[in-house]
Design an enzyme around this catalytic site. Sequence first.
Site, short mmCIF file in Angstrom:
data_model
loop_
_atom_site.label_atom_id
_atom_site.label_comp_id
_atom_site.label_asym_id
_atom_site.label_seq_id
_atom_site.Cartn_x
_atom_site.Cartn_y
_atom_site.Cartn_z
N ASN A 7 -50.86 109.73 100.43
CA ASN A 7 -49.55 109.73 101.07
C ASN A 7 -49.08 108.29 101.24
O ASN A 7 -49.61 107.57 102.07
CB ASN A 7 -49.67 110.44 102.43
CG ASN A 7 -48.41 110.32 103.26
OD1 ASN A 7 -47.33 110.01 102.75
ND2 ASN A 7 -48.54 110.56 104.57
N TRP A 8 -48.09 107.91 100.45
CA TRP A 8 -47.62 106.51 100.49
C TRP A 8 -46.70 106.26 101.68
O TRP A 8 -46.28 105.12 101.90
CB TRP A 8 -46.88 106.16 99.20
CG TRP A 8 -47.72 106.20 97.95
CD1 TRP A 8 -49.04 106.56 97.86
CD2 TRP A 8 -47.30 105.89 96.62
NE1 TRP A 8 -49.46 106.48 96.55
CE2 TRP A 8 -48.41 106.07 95.77
CE3 TRP A 8 -46.10 105.47 96.06
CZ2 TRP A 8 -48.35 105.84 94.39
CZ3 TRP A 8 -46.02 105.25 94.68
CH2 TRP A 8 -47.15 105.43 93.87
N LYS A 9 -46.31 107.28 102.39
CA LYS A 9 -45.37 107.17 103.51
C LYS A 9 -44.12 106.37 103.06
O LYS A 9 -43.68 106.53 101.94
CB LYS A 9 -46.04 106.52 104.72
CG LYS A 9 -47.39 107.13 105.04
CD LYS A 9 -47.86 106.78 106.41
CE LYS A 9 -49.29 107.23 106.57
NZ LYS A 9 -49.67 107.48 107.94
N HIS A 43 -46.51 116.90 108.52
CA HIS A 43 -47.29 115.70 108.81
C HIS A 43 -47.01 115.30 110.27
O HIS A 43 -45.90 115.48 110.76
CB HIS A 43 -46.88 114.57 107.85
CG HIS A 43 -47.79 113.39 107.94
ND1 HIS A 43 -47.71 112.47 108.95
CD2 HIS A 43 -48.82 112.99 107.15
CE1 HIS A 43 -48.65 111.55 108.78
NE2 HIS A 43 -49.35 111.86 107.69
N GLU A 90 -55.55 116.77 110.13
CA GLU A 90 -55.40 115.34 110.39
C GLU A 90 -55.30 115.11 111.90
O GLU A 90 -54.21 115.22 112.48
CB GLU A 90 -54.12 114.83 109.74
CG GLU A 90 -54.08 115.01 108.24
CD GLU A 90 -53.14 113.99 107.62
OE1 GLU A 90 -53.62 113.15 106.87
OE2 GLU A 90 -51.94 114.03 107.90
N GLY A 119 -53.97 106.26 110.69
CA GLY A 119 -53.50 104.88 110.69
C GLY A 119 -54.14 104.03 111.78
O GLY A 119 -53.67 102.92 112.05
N SER A 134 -57.63 107.90 108.46
CA SER A 134 -58.42 106.69 108.18
C SER A 134 -59.56 106.92 107.21
O SER A 134 -60.66 106.38 107.41
CB SER A 134 -58.91 106.07 109.49
OG SER A 134 -57.81 105.71 110.30
N GLY A 147 -53.78 107.99 103.71
CA GLY A 147 -52.57 107.19 103.89
C GLY A 147 -52.79 105.76 103.42
O GLY A 147 -52.72 105.45 102.23
N GLY A 148 -53.13 104.88 104.35
CA GLY A 148 -53.25 103.45 104.07
C GLY A 148 -54.06 103.12 102.83
O GLY A 148 -53.65 102.29 102.01
C1 PEP Z 1 -51.84 110.09 106.52
O1 PEP Z 1 -50.83 109.43 106.37
O2 PEP Z 1 -51.79 111.32 106.36
C2 PEP Z 1 -53.08 109.42 106.89
C3 PEP Z 1 -54.15 110.15 107.05
O3 PEP Z 1 -53.04 108.06 107.05
P1 PEP Z 1 -54.30 107.06 107.15
O4 PEP Z 1 -55.23 107.40 106.02
O5 PEP Z 1 -53.72 105.68 107.01
O6 PEP Z 1 -54.95 107.28 108.47
#
Ligand code: PEP
Length: 253
Positions: A9-11, A98, A170, A176, A216, A237-238
């Site tokens: 997920n590039w957000k 999300h 999640e 994040g 994360s 995400g990140g």
């Molecule tokens: C997400 O955006 O769904 C996510 C899990 O982000 P991150 O991996 O950065 O915690």
Amino acid sequence: MRNKVIAGNWKMYTTIEEGVVLVKGLNAGLENNTLENKKIIVIPPFLHIPSVIEEVKKAGKIHVGAQNCHHEKEGAYTGEISPRMLKQAGVEYVTLGHSERRQYFKEDNGMLTIKTAAALAENLLPIYCCGETLSEREAGKEREIVQQQVEEGLFNLTEEQIKNVIVAYEPVWAIGTGKTASPEQAQEMHAHIRGLFRTKYGENIASDLIILYGGSVKPNNAAELFGMPDIDGGLVGGASLKAEDFLGIITSC
Ligand code: PEP
């Protein structure tokens, strides 16, 4: 046996050019990877989708999702994108619910159940997100909250529809923050979610259901998380914004 799914997920990050470079890096890194029993999905911002699809097509290894959709096919909904538009653009998946959509855009289970059905009606495959906040976990309510999100968001779908849904657990406190749920904490919730599906839809559907963990996920913790019996991959995400990190997660599962 269930396939592993790794979705990035590039957000609201990357320019279109950076997104294309990222996919080029992923294509190159996956060149000698047969991806047997694995599915890789990238989920860029809407604007990037045509360029990203053009790039993923060159190697045929990566699928593309969108981060949200409206529930109508078309209409006077300024600023929105419909499932039909996404499908026409070549998108296969869409994340719904999300925690950032729930928190900042007030999307609730009632709205999400409508969006999920609308996505399925256009043959877009929903990745339905659920997860508790830190205060909900501290109050011992995490199972109850996730159960409510799953039941209210998904359990009006038919057996045929539900087969096309992926669930992503999640925990909001892990998104994040660099703070990951332990493999045991995540496994416990995934088993709980699968149990809910077993009760509602029966063993076959429950055992085929793909449940991703998100929060994360990094190259150094992915193997342990994805090694748990009810964790079928990750929503990342990140760490999906750097080809090297995302490839590290893909190869560790
Ligand atoms: C997400 O955006 O769904 C996510 C899990 O982000 P991150 O991996 O950065 O915690």
